[in-house]
Design an enzyme around this catalytic site. Structure first.
Site: not given
Length: 168
Positions: A53, A57, A82, A96, A112-113, A120
């Protein structure tokens, strides 16, 4: 992402054929820099994408520069952080804010990982719209990061949305 890359390239070709006055390109401010050396990244930060990605771009940014030289195409590249805001789709892989909000409003617990300390830069969609409108008249041949320059952790996002939705 190869199909998206081809579609982006065709958008430039179509713009040239239609003799548009200006091409404003929605690039990415995160994936294009890879693992940044400093945060926030400036437009001069080394480009080291680590995903297809981010790479595609960036390649399109080079196409714009090339077509500017050989065809006189006027363009501005906007590298978005973001983006969040109303009507954001919670079903995609990104977003998110929308994902957490939707789950909390349904009474479900968002995941939440990790430790919640990943950060971010979040930029409001209204600010992105304003940047796009301004780019129509400004920044010919320029690349501009569109973000706040403020890092927000996943836990901070969770806490803010929980407070706003009364989740708890």
């Amino acid at each position: 992402d190869a199909a998206n890359s081809v579609a982006r390239y065709h958008a430039i070709s179509d713009a040239l054929a239609a003799q548009v006055g200006k091409f404003v390109y929605a690039s990415t401010g995160g994936a294009i820099y890879g693992n940044p050396e400093v945060i926030p990244c400036t437009e001069e930060h080394p480009i080291r994408p680590i995903s297809p990605y981010g790479l595609t771009k960036h390649v399109l940014e080079h196409y714009l520069e090339m077509y500017s030289i050989i065809e006189g195409l006027h363009y501005t590249v906007l590298r978005y952080a973001n983006v969040f805001g109303p009507r954001q789709d919670p079903k995609g892989e990104a977003g998110v804010n929308a994902i957490f909000t939707g789950l909390m409003l349904e009474g479900k617990r968002p995941t939440i990982f990790g430790k919640g300390d990943k950060t971010r830069d979040y930029v409001f969609v209204g600010d992105v719209v304003e940047a796009n409108v301004l780019a129509l008249e400004r920044g010919d041949g320029e690349i501009v990061n569109i973000g706040t320059g403020i890092q927000t952790t996943d836990q901070e996002v969770y806490d803010a949305i929980a407070a706003a939705t009364g989740y708890g």
